[in-house]
Enzyme design. Structure first.
Site, PDB file in Angstrom:
ATOM      1  N   GLY A 163       0.882  -1.305  -0.060  1.00 60.60           N
ATOM      2  CA  GLY A 163      -0.047   0.076  -0.041  1.00 60.60           C
ATOM      3  C   GLY A 163       0.650   1.203   0.022  1.00 60.60           C
TER       4      GLY A 163
ATOM      5  CD  GLU B 239       1.931   0.544   7.537  1.00 61.73           C
ATOM      6  OE1 GLU B 239       1.282   0.566   6.349  1.00 61.73           O
ATOM      7  OE2 GLU B 239       1.630  -0.377   8.379  1.00 61.73           O
TER       8      GLU B 239
ATOM      9  CG  ASP C  87      -7.947   0.114  10.403  1.00 66.22           C
ATOM     10  OD1 ASP C  87      -8.659   0.518  11.122  1.00 66.22           O
ATOM     11  OD2 ASP C  87      -8.455  -0.759   9.441  1.00 66.22           O
TER      12      ASP C  87
ATOM     13  CE  LYS D 184      -9.375   3.302   7.882  1.00 69.38           C
ATOM     14  NZ  LYS D 184      -9.935   1.993   7.315  1.00 69.38           N
TER      15      LYS D 184
ATOM     16  CG  PHE E 193     -12.275  -0.028   2.986  1.00 68.34           C
ATOM     17  CD1 PHE E 193     -11.041  -0.742   3.509  1.00 68.34           C
ATOM     18  CD2 PHE E 193     -12.638  -0.182   1.578  1.00 68.34           C
ATOM     19  CE1 PHE E 193     -10.345  -1.446   2.829  1.00 68.34           C
ATOM     20  CE2 PHE E 193     -11.490  -0.925   0.688  1.00 68.34           C
ATOM     21  CZ  PHE E 193     -10.481  -1.670   1.263  1.00 68.34           C
ATOM     22  CB  VAL E 194      -9.911   5.220   2.154  1.00 76.10           C
ATOM     23  CG1 VAL E 194     -10.903   6.126   2.997  1.00 76.10           C
ATOM     24  CG2 VAL E 194      -8.565   4.916   3.104  1.00 76.10           C
TER      25      VAL E 194
ATOM     26  CG  ASP F  73      -5.661  -3.321  -2.361  1.00 80.58           C
ATOM     27  OD1 ASP F  73      -5.306  -3.229  -1.230  1.00 80.58           O
ATOM     28  OD2 ASP F  73      -5.752  -4.704  -2.352  1.00 80.58           O
TER      29      ASP F  73
ATOM     30  NE  ARG G  86      -2.130  -2.985  -4.376  1.00 81.16           N
ATOM     31  CZ  ARG G  86      -2.214  -3.238  -2.962  1.00 81.16           C
ATOM     32  NH1 ARG G  86      -1.892  -2.107  -2.169  1.00 81.16           N
ATOM     33  NH2 ARG G  86      -2.412  -4.297  -2.637  1.00 81.16           N
TER      34      ARG G  86
HETATM   35  P1  5GP Z   1      -3.809  -2.379  10.802  1.00 74.30           P
HETATM   36  O1  5GP Z   1      -3.088  -3.280  10.940  1.00 74.30           O
HETATM   37  O2  5GP Z   1      -3.468  -0.808  11.383  1.00 74.30           O
HETATM   38  O3  5GP Z   1      -5.138  -2.506  11.145  1.00 74.30           O
HETATM   39  O4  5GP Z   1      -3.808  -2.080   9.324  1.00 74.30           O
HETATM   40  C1  5GP Z   1      -2.789  -1.723   8.534  1.00 74.30           C
HETATM   41  C2  5GP Z   1      -3.017  -2.025   7.345  1.00 74.30           C
HETATM   42  O5  5GP Z   1      -4.457  -2.422   6.732  1.00 74.30           O
HETATM   43  C3  5GP Z   1      -2.597  -0.945   6.173  1.00 74.30           C
HETATM   44  O6  5GP Z   1      -1.252  -0.684   6.137  1.00 74.30           O
HETATM   45  C4  5GP Z   1      -3.513  -1.268   5.051  1.00 74.30           C
HETATM   46  O7  5GP Z   1      -2.575  -2.011   4.086  1.00 74.30           O
HETATM   47  C5  5GP Z   1      -4.513  -1.709   5.382  1.00 74.30           C
HETATM   48  N1  5GP Z   1      -5.807  -0.969   5.536  1.00 74.30           N
HETATM   49  C6  5GP Z   1      -6.340  -0.330   6.734  1.00 74.30           C
HETATM   50  N2  5GP Z   1      -7.351   0.487   6.524  1.00 74.30           N
HETATM   51  C7  5GP Z   1      -7.458   0.391   5.128  1.00 74.30           C
HETATM   52  C8  5GP Z   1      -8.571   1.187   4.364  1.00 74.30           C
HETATM   53  O8  5GP Z   1      -9.211   1.973   4.654  1.00 74.30           O
HETATM   54  N3  5GP Z   1      -8.160   0.797   2.900  1.00 74.30           N
HETATM   55  C9  5GP Z   1      -7.289  -0.085   2.508  1.00 74.30           C
HETATM   56  N4  5GP Z   1      -7.385  -0.311   1.062  1.00 74.30           N
HETATM   57  N5  5GP Z   1      -6.427  -0.611   3.253  1.00 74.30           N
HETATM   58  C10 5GP Z   1      -6.527  -0.294   4.571  1.00 74.30           C
END
Ligand code: 5GP
Length: 179
Positions: free
Chosen positions: A48, A102, A106, A134, A155-156, A162, A168
């Protein structure tokens, strides 16, 4: 900007290319200022962050080194919390100043997992630069040194992010339309 459809989901315009560019330039300026003379290693979290990182490194003016990590925890539109390590950095991080790059933070699970792995190599310092965060989904209490934009728990896609492999390549960021 118009709404778009990827597979079964519709997304609407959320963050413009201009706003993204302003954020990237601001983060680059802070890194220039904070890391002068320290030749930091930027660890780019694939997939990402590839577009964010490509833009960021070209706005940073101090000497930097780059390395890559491929890790995933997402399936569809939800974080699973379970990490798949595809590959980790090759550089020796001992005594180095590391900045994790990063796309989006999330829950924070991916980041904290990585911070622990990196910390075990005894770097001189570890900080994080993310384009999006977030805050309501984040499950830890620390603040990240370079947080681009705080967004709602949506969700973006776009600008590297993606939905099941698609989106992407979009040059702006779109959020999932809830009907
Ligand atoms: P975390 O471990 O912080 O929950 O998630 C991190 C990873 O989840 C990010 O690096 C990304 O790849 C994916 N991710 C988190 N939120 C989103 C979102 O809103 N959209 C997309 N496409 N990927 C996300």
């Amino acid at each position: 900007m118009k709404q778009i459809t990827l597979l079964d989901l519709t997304f609407e315009p959320f963050i413009s290319t201009e706003e993204i560019e302003r954020t990237v330039i601001a983060i680059a300026a802070q890194i220039d200022n904070d890391y002068r003379g320290r030749n930091p290693i930027l660890l780019i979290v694939l997939n990402g962050a590839f577009i964010f990182a490509a833009d960021l490194v070209r706005k940073i003016n101090i000497p930097i080194r780059l390395d890559f990590i491929k890790i995933s925890s997402y399936h569809g539109t939800a974080s699973t919390g379970e990490m798949n390590e595809h590959f980790l950095w090759k550089s020796n991080l001992e005594g180095e100043h590391v900045i994790i790059i990063e796309d989006i933070v999330d829950t924070g699970h991916t980041l904290h997992y990585l911070q622990q792995k990196i910390g075990a190599q005894h770097p001189a310092s570890v900080e994080v630069a993310c384009l999006l965060k977030k805050p309501t989904a984040y499950q830890y209490h620390d603040t990240l040194k370079y947080e681009g934009m705080s967004i709602e728990d949506k969700f973006v896609v776009g600008y590297g992010l993606d939905y099941n492999g698609l989106g992407r390549d979009l040059d702006a960021i779109y959020s999932l339309k809830v009907s």
